[in-house]
Design a protein around this motif. Structure first.
Motif, short mmCIF file in Angstrom:
data_model
loop_
_atom_site.label_atom_id
_atom_site.label_comp_id
_atom_site.label_asym_id
_atom_site.label_seq_id
_atom_site.Cartn_x
_atom_site.Cartn_y
_atom_site.Cartn_z
N GLN A 1 0.82 -1.20 0.00
CA GLN A 1 0.00 0.00 0.00
C GLN A 1 0.86 1.26 0.00
OE1 GLN A 1 -2.57 -0.84 3.39
NE2 GLN A 1 -4.17 -1.66 2.05
N PHE A 2 2.02 1.19 0.66
CA PHE A 2 2.96 2.31 0.60
C PHE A 2 3.46 2.51 -0.84
CE2 PHE A 2 7.62 2.80 0.21
CZ PHE A 2 7.71 4.17 0.40
N LEU A 3 3.82 1.42 -1.50
CA LEU A 3 4.34 1.53 -2.87
C LEU A 3 3.29 2.12 -3.80
CD1 LEU A 3 6.24 -1.89 -3.15
CD2 LEU A 3 7.22 0.39 -2.80
N TYR A 4 2.04 1.77 -3.59
CA TYR A 4 0.96 2.35 -4.39
C TYR A 4 0.81 3.84 -4.08
CZ TYR A 4 -3.78 3.50 -5.90
OH TYR A 4 -4.87 4.12 -6.46
N ARG A 5 0.89 4.18 -2.82
CA ARG A 5 0.69 5.57 -2.39
C ARG A 5 1.72 6.52 -3.00
NH1 ARG A 5 1.02 4.79 2.81
NH2 ARG A 5 2.99 5.86 3.26
N VAL A 6 2.96 6.05 -3.13
CA VAL A 6 4.01 6.93 -3.67
C VAL A 6 4.17 6.78 -5.18
CG1 VAL A 6 5.27 6.96 -1.49
CG2 VAL A 6 5.86 5.23 -3.22
N GLY A 7 3.33 5.94 -5.80
CA GLY A 7 3.37 5.80 -7.25
C GLY A 7 4.37 4.81 -7.78
N ALA A 8 4.96 4.00 -6.90
CA ALA A 8 5.94 3.00 -7.36
C ALA A 8 5.24 1.84 -8.08
CB ALA A 8 6.74 2.46 -6.17
N ILE A 9 3.98 1.58 -7.73
CA ILE A 9 3.16 0.61 -8.47
C ILE A 9 1.82 1.29 -8.78
CG2 ILE A 9 4.24 -1.43 -7.48
CD1 ILE A 9 1.92 -1.71 -5.54
N LYS A 10 1.17 0.84 -9.85
CA LYS A 10 -0.05 1.49 -10.33
C LYS A 10 -1.33 0.88 -9.75
CE LYS A 10 2.05 2.83 -14.74
NZ LYS A 10 1.98 2.69 -16.22
N ASN A 11 -1.26 -0.38 -9.38
CA ASN A 11 -2.42 -1.07 -8.84
C ASN A 11 -2.35 -1.14 -7.33
OD1 ASN A 11 -3.82 -2.15 -11.39
ND2 ASN A 11 -1.69 -2.81 -11.69
N GLU A 12 -3.46 -0.86 -6.67
CA GLU A 12 -3.48 -0.86 -5.21
C GLU A 12 -3.83 -2.25 -4.68
OE1 GLU A 12 -5.64 1.33 -1.39
OE2 GLU A 12 -6.40 1.65 -3.43
N PRO A 13 -2.95 -2.85 -3.87
CA PRO A 13 -3.31 -4.11 -3.21
C PRO A 13 -4.18 -3.80 -1.99
CG PRO A 13 -1.08 -3.46 -2.61
CD PRO A 13 -1.57 -2.42 -3.57
N LYS A 14 -5.34 -4.42 -1.94
CA LYS A 14 -6.27 -4.14 -0.85
C LYS A 14 -6.39 -5.31 0.13
CE LYS A 14 -9.02 -0.89 -3.56
NZ LYS A 14 -10.38 -0.57 -4.10
N ALA A 15 -5.98 -6.50 -0.34
CA ALA A 15 -6.03 -7.69 0.51
C ALA A 15 -5.00 -8.68 -0.01
CB ALA A 15 -7.43 -8.31 0.50
N LEU A 16 -4.63 -9.65 0.82
CA LEU A 16 -3.61 -10.62 0.45
C LEU A 16 -3.97 -11.35 -0.85
CD1 LEU A 16 -0.92 -11.99 1.48
CD2 LEU A 16 -2.41 -13.82 2.33
N ARG A 17 -5.25 -11.67 -1.03
CA ARG A 17 -5.65 -12.43 -2.21
C ARG A 17 -5.43 -11.66 -3.52
NH1 ARG A 17 -10.33 -10.98 0.41
NH2 ARG A 17 -11.72 -9.54 -0.71
#
Length: 348
Positions: free
Chosen positions: A319-335
């Motif tokens: 979620q940190f990586l998504y927040r700073v733009g390092a990844i484009k897709n947000e992980p919301k749960a382990l699955r």
């Protein structure tokens, strides 16, 4: 950002050997798997350190083959030694391995970039281990004390889990806009060479964000070495920083091989927990490492270390990586980024 010539020369030789061994030339993130993942074929990319002990035990005791036979399939298992998440990810996407072993940082990178295509997801954790950022620079008491004269060695700049955890820590200290503030003083060096540089001293490498047993060796063999950062402190508790992952294609086309692999890892985890001394001997035998056996036992028996396949405390980093733009897709749960399996489903 130069690396000492002797260290750089060793790294270049290792990198050339790795590339030749698995034929990674021309691999790219958008590539289609070059080799069909046939049922019964299993090639595993692993890296350095006791964090791969589950694989070492499974290899020495032929647990994957054992569980494969129970499922009615003869599995041919191969292990390839690489260094750095980038090399491991290339090996997976080029079809040269079916299972990739690297940090959860490289997993998030590949999950994000292959979503809707190869659909890479996590298979299992290799356990919970605290990763230490160790320095031999007496002027460095915290990450705020590093200067442009320092060099932090880690497996891969920007993408390795060590680099990602350091970015997470930087964001907490300086704010999200400064998350990659320390990337410019990082250098990619395999753990054995980085540890040698820290222990010896006198090189441009003044810090190493490593893993067990290299971090413990540094602390034991250099009286000036000290811990600057603990991954558990950054992640908010014990976390599975090193994991195994694969493509959806492999899981779908080789379900018996896939399941045998996960079951073998679970058996290996239970064996290590019950037999730490035998596990230490297996590590020394399989890896050929010269690590002090007593030091290995201290690591295996460390109450902060847990051997299990269920991932723990990984979502926050994603979620940190998504927040700073390092990844484009947000992980919301382990699955979202781990395959849904009974042995890993209740992870975090």
């Amino acid at each position: 950002m130069t690396v000492p010539h002797s260290v750089r020369r060793r790294f270049v030789r290792r990198a050339a050997a790795f590339a030749t061994a698995i034929g990674l030339f021309g691999a790219s993130l958008g590539a289609t798997s070059a080799a069909h993942a046939a049922e019964g074929q299993l090639r595993i990319a692993e890296q350095f350190g006791i964090v791969y002990l589950l694989l070492n035990v499974a290899q020495e005791q032929k647990l994957i083959e054992k569980h494969g036979k129970a499922a009615g399939v003869d599995i041919k298992v191969e292990f390839l030694k690489l260094s750095g998440g980038s090399a491991v990810n290339d090996a997976l996407l080029s079809g040269n391995v079916e299972i990739a072993g690297a940090g959860v940082g490289p997993l998030f990178t590949l999950w994000d970039r292959t979503k809707g295509r190869q659909n890479v997801k996590g298979v299992a954790s290799l356990g919970n281990f605290p990763y230490y950022l160790v320095t031999n620079n007496p002027n460095v008491k915290s990450i705020a004390d590093f200067t442009d004269k320092d060099r932090i060695a880690l497996p891969a700049v920007g993408v390795s889990v060590q680099s990602r955890v350091l970015q997470f820590a930087s964001a907490k200290l300086w704010g999200d806009k400064e998350y990659n503030r320390l990337d410019k003083i990082q250098v990619a060096v395999p753990h054995p060479d980085a540890a040698a540089a820290i222990i010896k001293g006198g090189t441009e490498i003044t810090a190493h964000f490593g893993n067990p047993p290299f971090q413990e060796q540094e602390l034991a063999d250099n009286k000036n070495a000290r811990v600057v950062l603990n991954s558990y402190d950054v992640l908010g508790g014990p976390g599975s920083v090193t994991v195994l992952y694969a493509t959806e294609k492999f899981r779908n086309e080789s379900p018996k091989t896939y399941r045998a692999f996960v079951e073998a890892l679970d058996e290996a985890a239970r064996f290590i927990t019950a037999n730490p001394e035998k596990a230490a001997d297996i590590y020394l035998k399989v890896t050929g490492a010269r690590t002090d056996r007593n030091l290995l036992l201290q690591i295996i028996k460390n109450p902060e270390v847990q051997f299990k396949v269920q991932p723990q405390n990984t979502l926050g980093l994603g979620q940190f990586l998504y927040r700073v733009g390092a990844i484009k897709n947000e992980p919301k749960a382990l699955r979202d980024y781990f395959f849904d399996e009974p042995l890993t489903a209740n992870g975090s």
